[in-house]
Write a protein that holds these residues in place. Structure first.
Motif, short mmCIF file in Angstrom:
data_model
loop_
_atom_site.label_atom_id
_atom_site.label_comp_id
_atom_site.label_asym_id
_atom_site.label_seq_id
_atom_site.Cartn_x
_atom_site.Cartn_y
_atom_site.Cartn_z
N THR A 217 3.91 -25.94 -24.90
CA THR A 217 3.44 -24.57 -25.16
C THR A 217 3.83 -24.04 -26.54
O THR A 217 3.51 -22.92 -26.88
N CYS A 218 4.54 -24.87 -27.29
CA CYS A 218 5.01 -24.42 -28.60
C CYS A 218 5.22 -25.62 -29.51
O CYS A 218 4.96 -26.76 -29.12
N GLU B 157 5.20 -20.35 -30.85
CA GLU B 157 4.23 -20.43 -29.77
C GLU B 157 2.92 -21.04 -30.27
O GLU B 157 2.43 -20.67 -31.34
N ILE C 233 9.44 -17.78 -31.50
CA ILE C 233 10.04 -17.45 -30.21
C ILE C 233 11.46 -18.00 -30.08
O ILE C 233 12.12 -17.76 -29.07
N PHE D 180 10.52 -15.85 -23.03
CA PHE D 180 10.28 -17.29 -22.96
C PHE D 180 11.43 -18.04 -22.30
O PHE D 180 11.37 -19.26 -22.14
#
Length: 181
Positions: free
Chosen positions: A7-8, A72, A79, A104
């Motif tokens: 996701t990042c 992200e 993040i 997160f």
């Protein structure tokens, strides 16, 4: 170099990161003040963040300290931060410190990022030992260390003094390069 996660992604600190780091520090001031007081102090204003980033880029290039940003996917919103610091190139040791934005937390992102940077530190930088130093009350960080196969070594007496507090005992966790065993 960029490390892609689910996701990042993780990038080395870049000169264009000052605004992102400033925003991250301000929005996470409460989370940073106890264990990342220097990072918080050095990013109180955008001008200070610009100076901070320039210095961190130079430290990265000279292999004094490596600061990675965790961003992200899609939005590139910063993040989290990962520091590979207190490097001893003779003994091939380093310390890994990390922080993540509260929304997160608890999603496995930090665990995946720590695994990724640990592998990079062993395979690309040639480190033999990585340390994580954490306060016993920071359960989330202890869980990350354990999930990443770090082993508790000992309690470090009076290891860290947060602003306005007495010195705290901290827990030392270590991970060893399996190829060096």
């Amino acid at each position: 170099m960029r490390f892609k996660l689910d996701t990042c992604y993780i990038d080395p600190i870049q000169t264009g990161d000052a605004v992102n780091i400033f925003n991250f520090a301000i929005s996470n001031a409460q989370r940073l003040k106890r264990y990342f007081p220097v990072t918080l102090k050095e990013n109180r204003t955008l001008e200070l963040s610009k100076i901070f980033v320039i210095r961190k880029v130079k430290e990265f290039q000279s292999k004094e300290e490596f600061l990675y940003t965790l961003k992200e996917n899609g939005t590139s919103r910063l993040i989290g931060l990962l520091y590979l610091k207190s490097l001893d190139w003779i003994k091939k040791h380093g310390e890994l410190a990390y922080c993540i934005d509260q929304p997160f937390e608890g999603k496995g992102i930090t665990t995946n990022a720590v695994k990724c940077i640990s592998e990079h530190a062993f395979n690309e930088l040639g480190l033999k030992t990585i340390k994580i130093i954490v306060h016993i009350s920071n359960l989330a960080s202890i869980i990350v260390a354990k999930k990443c196969n770090f082993t508790w070594i000992k309690t470090l007496k009076n290891e860290h003094t947060p602003p306005g507090e007495r010195a705290l005992d901290m827990e030392l966790y270590e991970l060893y390069n399996a190829l060096e065993q």
